[in-house]
Motif scaffolding. Structure first.
Motif: not given
Length: 210
Positions: A109-115, A127-134
């Motif tokens: 799985e790929i989680w893309r982290a961004t702000s 194309g990521e499976d989940a998004l992390l907002l930081d």
């Protein structure tokens, strides 16, 4: 619930006993929480070995294991994820091309982290499976204003940045994320996890006040 930046087997045990869902190991050349590929592999192996035996009446479930990277080349990051045996590769600051390439790896799985400032904040945009907002400074424990989002994400997205046992319940009510991620908010000393705070965080995250 993901507890990130683990460095010891006791950290892994605390995450499991608290009832969190995922653990993160940081692979970085600069982070105070960084561990080597070999060390990360041993922590993931410990998480797997500490599962109850088949047929046990224990309700413990496998922890989702996440390798967190931000300053490795995509080839190195993918090789590390394979060597460690994690379920998820969390990519901070990688290009659309790199993330799409990683997303093609079967079984990872790929989680893309961004702000909120760096975007895009649509789950699956690269194309990521989940998004992390930081926050704009990942891992710093810095809070950020949800009001800076033009539109709240929907689907599998995690809220991170400045969360702690005292703030996570309110943040969940306000943002309604799929998940939450914490690192510095459960540390007594920067880079060293406080197992009591891990338990308090998970308990608070499970019982948000409306």
């Amino acid at each position: 619930m993901k507890i990130c930046g683990l460095r010891t087997p006791a950290d892994v045990d605390a995450v499991r006993s608290a009832g969190a869902d995922a653990l993160g190991v940081v692979l970085s050349r600069t982070s105070v929480r960084a561990v080597s590929v070999e060390h990360a592999r041993s922590l993931v192996a410990h998480a797997e070995a500490s599962l109850p035996a088949a047929g046990s009446h224990s309700s413990a479930k496998p922890l989702t294991t996440v390798a967190v990277v931000h300053d490795l080349g995509i080839d190195e990051a993918l090789a590390a994820a394979e060597a460690i045996g994690v379920d998820v590769l969390q990519l901070h600051g990688y290009s659309h091309t790199d993330i799409c390439r990683a997303a093609e790896v079967e079984g990872l799985e790929i989680w893309r982290a961004t702000s909120a400032q760096s975007g895009p904040t649509t789950v699956g945009a690269h194309g990521e499976d989940a998004l992390l907002l930081d926050s704009s400074t990942p891992g710093s424990g810095t809070t950020w204003d949800l009001g800076t989002l033009d539109e709240r994400p929907t689907g599998r997205w995690l809220l991170a940045g400045g969360l702690s046992p005292d703030t996570v319940a309110e943040a969940i009510v306000a943002a309604r994320p799929w998940g939450v991620d914490v690192s510095s908010g459960v540390e007594a000393v920067r880079g060293t996890k406080d197992h009591g705070l891990i338990h308090r965080f998970v308990e608070a995250a499970k019982t948000p006040t409306p």
